[in-house]
Design an enzyme around this catalytic site. Structure first.
Site, mmCIF file in Angstrom:
data_model
loop_
_atom_site.group_PDB
_atom_site.id
_atom_site.type_symbol
_atom_site.label_atom_id
_atom_site.label_comp_id
_atom_site.label_asym_id
_atom_site.label_seq_id
_atom_site.Cartn_x
_atom_site.Cartn_y
_atom_site.Cartn_z
ATOM 1 N N ARG A 161 58.466 21.661 24.943
ATOM 2 C CA ARG A 161 58.207 22.808 24.073
ATOM 3 C C ARG A 161 56.814 23.330 24.355
ATOM 4 O O ARG A 161 55.833 22.590 24.248
ATOM 5 C CB ARG A 161 58.262 22.274 22.645
ATOM 6 C CG ARG A 161 58.626 23.145 21.472
ATOM 7 C CD ARG A 161 59.630 24.135 21.673
ATOM 8 N NE ARG A 161 61.022 23.827 21.393
ATOM 9 C CZ ARG A 161 61.493 23.311 20.274
ATOM 10 N NH1 ARG A 161 60.708 22.962 19.295
ATOM 11 N NH2 ARG A 161 62.782 23.134 20.118
ATOM 12 N N TYR A 199 68.991 23.864 10.581
ATOM 13 C CA TYR A 199 67.677 24.518 10.653
ATOM 14 C C TYR A 199 67.670 25.561 11.777
ATOM 15 O O TYR A 199 67.371 26.739 11.543
ATOM 16 C CB TYR A 199 66.614 23.455 10.897
ATOM 17 C CG TYR A 199 65.190 23.969 10.898
ATOM 18 C CD1 TYR A 199 64.548 24.327 9.719
ATOM 19 C CD2 TYR A 199 64.474 24.075 12.095
ATOM 20 C CE1 TYR A 199 63.230 24.789 9.734
ATOM 21 C CE2 TYR A 199 63.164 24.526 12.113
ATOM 22 C CZ TYR A 199 62.544 24.878 10.923
ATOM 23 O OH TYR A 199 61.247 25.327 10.937
ATOM 24 N N LYS A 258 67.815 29.574 11.115
ATOM 25 C CA LYS A 258 66.699 30.452 11.497
ATOM 26 C C LYS A 258 67.175 31.528 12.476
ATOM 27 O O LYS A 258 66.683 32.654 12.451
ATOM 28 C CB LYS A 258 65.583 29.624 12.139
ATOM 29 C CG LYS A 258 64.852 28.710 11.159
ATOM 30 C CD LYS A 258 63.875 29.493 10.294
ATOM 31 C CE LYS A 258 63.046 28.573 9.416
ATOM 32 N NZ LYS A 258 62.084 29.285 8.588
HETATM 33 P P1 NAD Z 1 56.915 23.024 4.089
HETATM 34 O O1 NAD Z 1 58.130 22.202 3.917
HETATM 35 O O2 NAD Z 1 55.592 22.413 3.816
HETATM 36 O O3 NAD Z 1 56.995 24.363 3.232
HETATM 37 C C1 NAD Z 1 58.211 25.003 2.914
HETATM 38 C C2 NAD Z 1 58.120 25.500 1.498
HETATM 39 O O4 NAD Z 1 59.334 26.191 1.155
HETATM 40 C C3 NAD Z 1 57.961 24.362 0.475
HETATM 41 O O5 NAD Z 1 56.940 24.670 -0.435
HETATM 42 C C4 NAD Z 1 59.335 24.301 -0.201
HETATM 43 O O6 NAD Z 1 59.279 23.777 -1.507
HETATM 44 C C5 NAD Z 1 59.750 25.745 -0.143
HETATM 45 N N1 NAD Z 1 61.205 25.944 -0.222
HETATM 46 C C6 NAD Z 1 62.167 25.275 0.453
HETATM 47 N N2 NAD Z 1 63.375 25.743 0.104
HETATM 48 C C7 NAD Z 1 63.165 26.730 -0.807
HETATM 49 C C8 NAD Z 1 64.029 27.582 -1.543
HETATM 50 N N3 NAD Z 1 65.348 27.536 -1.400
HETATM 51 N N4 NAD Z 1 63.476 28.467 -2.403
HETATM 52 C C9 NAD Z 1 62.113 28.528 -2.576
HETATM 53 N N5 NAD Z 1 61.271 27.737 -1.908
HETATM 54 C C10 NAD Z 1 61.783 26.849 -1.026
HETATM 55 O O7 NAD Z 1 56.961 23.584 5.591
HETATM 56 P P2 NAD Z 1 55.881 24.410 6.400
HETATM 57 O O8 NAD Z 1 55.486 23.591 7.551
HETATM 58 O O9 NAD Z 1 54.853 24.944 5.497
HETATM 59 O O10 NAD Z 1 56.778 25.607 6.948
HETATM 60 C C11 NAD Z 1 56.750 26.887 6.344
HETATM 61 C C12 NAD Z 1 57.667 27.828 7.122
HETATM 62 O O11 NAD Z 1 57.240 27.924 8.476
HETATM 63 C C13 NAD Z 1 59.115 27.367 7.158
HETATM 64 O O12 NAD Z 1 59.954 28.485 7.046
HETATM 65 C C14 NAD Z 1 59.255 26.748 8.531
HETATM 66 O O13 NAD Z 1 60.575 26.839 9.010
HETATM 67 C C15 NAD Z 1 58.300 27.604 9.335
HETATM 68 N N6 NAD Z 1 57.808 26.858 10.509
HETATM 69 C C16 NAD Z 1 56.904 25.849 10.367
HETATM 70 C C17 NAD Z 1 56.493 25.143 11.481
HETATM 71 C C18 NAD Z 1 55.482 24.026 11.386
HETATM 72 O O14 NAD Z 1 55.203 23.377 12.392
HETATM 73 N N7 NAD Z 1 54.877 23.760 10.244
HETATM 74 C C19 NAD Z 1 57.006 25.459 12.741
HETATM 75 C C20 NAD Z 1 57.948 26.478 12.838
HETATM 76 C C21 NAD Z 1 58.337 27.182 11.716
HETATM 77 N N1 UDP Z 2 58.205 11.800 16.773
HETATM 78 C C1 UDP Z 2 57.766 10.536 17.109
HETATM 79 N N2 UDP Z 2 57.366 9.708 16.087
HETATM 80 C C2 UDP Z 2 57.381 10.088 14.788
HETATM 81 C C3 UDP Z 2 57.825 11.394 14.459
HETATM 82 C C4 UDP Z 2 58.237 12.230 15.481
HETATM 83 O O1 UDP Z 2 57.729 10.143 18.276
HETATM 84 O O2 UDP Z 2 56.995 9.272 13.925
HETATM 85 C C5 UDP Z 2 58.598 12.697 17.881
HETATM 86 C C6 UDP Z 2 59.949 13.416 17.703
HETATM 87 O O3 UDP Z 2 61.005 12.635 18.177
HETATM 88 C C7 UDP Z 2 59.714 14.672 18.537
HETATM 89 C C8 UDP Z 2 58.238 14.968 18.374
HETATM 90 O O4 UDP Z 2 57.630 13.747 17.938
HETATM 91 O O5 UDP Z 2 59.981 14.404 19.885
HETATM 92 C C9 UDP Z 2 57.936 16.060 17.347
HETATM 93 O O6 UDP Z 2 58.611 15.742 16.150
HETATM 94 P P1 UDP Z 2 58.435 16.589 14.811
HETATM 95 O O7 UDP Z 2 59.436 16.068 13.843
HETATM 96 O O8 UDP Z 2 57.011 16.595 14.403
HETATM 97 O O9 UDP Z 2 58.770 18.099 15.250
HETATM 98 P P2 UDP Z 2 59.995 18.752 16.037
HETATM 99 O O10 UDP Z 2 60.849 17.696 16.672
HETATM 100 O O11 UDP Z 2 60.744 19.535 15.021
HETATM 101 O O12 UDP Z 2 59.330 19.593 17.079
#
Ligand code: NAD
Ligand code: UDP
Length: 357
Positions: free
Chosen positions: A281, A149, A153
């Site tokens: 973070r 991931y 990215k």
């Molecule tokens: P999510 O998993 O809910 O949404 C991702 C979507 O992408 C899903 O609908 C999935 O089916 C689709 N997808 C995955 N692989 C695909 C492919 N190969 N072709 C077409 N569609 C595909 O996640 P989200 O939280 O909505 O995240 C959306 C975007 O934002 C992602 O790129 C993620 O990396 C980025 N992002 C999200 C967060 C967060 O906290 N939610 C934080 C940082 C970055």
């Molecule tokens: N985490 C936790 N319990 C859970 C799921 C996640 O304590 O049931 C912790 C995880 O280890 C991390 C933080 O919560 O330290 C955020 O996790 P998440 O998967 O939501 O996002 P990311 O690690 O990608 O920031």
């Protein structure tokens, strides 16, 4: 909307958590929205309320394959975001970020579309600079379980920067920090959805490690505002921008806040910390404030209350079932959670009504 300001907008990953909110906002604004998704983690339910809108279209497609459509703007959100999901098929995760970026940048170049990449705070890895500003290059393990991931990215950002330098493609890069809200998948393993699901089911909240690691959580509506502002900012705008909320909390604090908001009487249980879990973070949002005039408005307490209400409604039986039955949410916990959460949670549904009208 005036015809000249109505745009054809492609949203990849549009059936996911963030993508479905973004599609809804763009459809409501009157744009022609094409949602592309392979439903890897997204669901048809997330966009079902948009399907009747004449300016919304859904296409099942995997972004690792080329796509030929005519659009003015592209939001590239396709990629699983939860560690549990992106680690399930790590090779596909990297392909989605890298091949997906190549295919969509190629499309943007051909049709001269502006393109925004949903990047992530994970490009900072386990950061040694705190809070994280955009000039920090990060501290990422290239071969760990999160690398598919994080490095995917990072490579996508490289491709965006090179398509800008080499081909003058009009790019935008949003470094999104942890975001939460309605339509998070209850089983996607992220901390907010896990804690709320556990609290509503009357189960112990699983805090990984000692719970002193920190994150900064942004409510989805604020984040979508930020994405749209970034897309609409004048060109050129090739440098990455942090989007998130600077209110930093420990995971232990989040657990206690979820217990407070749900009113659940459940214990906290510690489990082992996943590999490469970042210690801290928090976004430095100076650039977003200065260049976009954007900063998040929703407090954690308010955002959590709205999210809890969504999860309660999602679990509620649509026909009458015995209390505590198949919905999995004991009736007393449901009752406490519904009364704790403000009624504004219906916002998404309200917008959908406007779309249909
Ligand atoms: P999510 O998993 O809910 O949404 C991702 C979507 O992408 C899903 O609908 C999935 O089916 C689709 N997808 C995955 N692989 C695909 C492919 N190969 N072709 C077409 N569609 C595909 O996640 P989200 O939280 O909505 O995240 C959306 C975007 O934002 C992602 O790129 C993620 O990396 C980025 N992002 C999200 C967060 C967060 O906290 N939610 C934080 C940082 C970055
Ligand atoms: N985490 C936790 N319990 C859970 C799921 C996640 O304590 O049931 C912790 C995880 O280890 C991390 C933080 O919560 O330290 C955020 O996790 P998440 O998967 O939501 O996002 P990311 O690690 O990608 O920031």
């Amino acid at each position: 909307m005036k015809e000249y300001s109505r745009k054809r907008i492609l949203v990849t990953g549009g059936a996911g958590f963030l993508g479905s909110h973004l599609c809804e906002r763009l459809v409501t604004a009157g744009h022609d929205v094409l949602c592309v998704d392979n439903f890897y983690t997204g669901t048809k339910d997330n966009i079902a309320h948009l399907l009747d809108a004449p300016n919304f279209e859904m296409m099942r497609h995997d972004v690792t394959f080329p796509l030929y459509v005519e659009v003015d703007e592209i939001y590239n959100l396709a990629c699983p975001a939860s560690p549990v999901h992106y680690q399930q098929d790590p090779v596909q995760t990297t392909k989605t970020s890298v091949h997906g970026a190549i295919n969509l940048l190629g499309l943007a170049k051909r049709v001269k579309a502006r393109i925004l990449q949903a990047s992530t705070s994970e490009v900072y890895g386990d950061p040694s600079v705190h809070p994280q500003h955009e000039q920090y290059w990060g501290n990422v393990n290239p071969i760990g379980v999160r690398s598919c991931y994080d490095e995917g990215k990072r490579c996508a950002e490289t491709l965006f920067a090179d398509y800008y330098r080499q081909h003058r493609v009009d790019i935008r890069i949003a470094r999104i920090f942890n975001t939460y809200g309605p339509r998070m998948h209850p089983a996607d393993g992220r901390v907010v959805s896990n804690f709320i699901t556990q609290a509503l089911a009357g189960e112990a909240l699983t805090v990984y490690g000692d719970g002193t690691q920190t994150r900064s959580f942004c409510y989805v509506d604020d984040l979508v505002d930020g994405l749209i502002r970034l897309m609409e900012a004048p060109s050129p705008f090739a440098e990455p921008v942090n989007l998130g909320n600077a209110a930093e909390v420990t995971i232990g604090e989040i657990a206690r806040e979820v217990i407070r908001v749900t009113g659940a009487r459940v214990p906290i249980q510690h489990a082992s910390l996943p590999a490469d879990d970042p210690r801290q973070r928090c976004p430095d949002l100076t650039l977003a404030a200065r260049r976009l005039g954007w900063s998040p408005a929703t407090t954690l307490a308010d955002g959590l209350a709205r999210t809890v209400r969504y999860f309660v409604q999602r679990a509620a039986p649509s026909v009458h079932r015995p209390p505590g039955g198949p919905s999995g949410v004991p009736a007393d916990v449901q009752q406490r959670a519904v009364s704790a959460a403000p009624a504004r949670v219906g916002q998404a549904g309200e917008r959908a009504q406007q779309v249909r009208a």
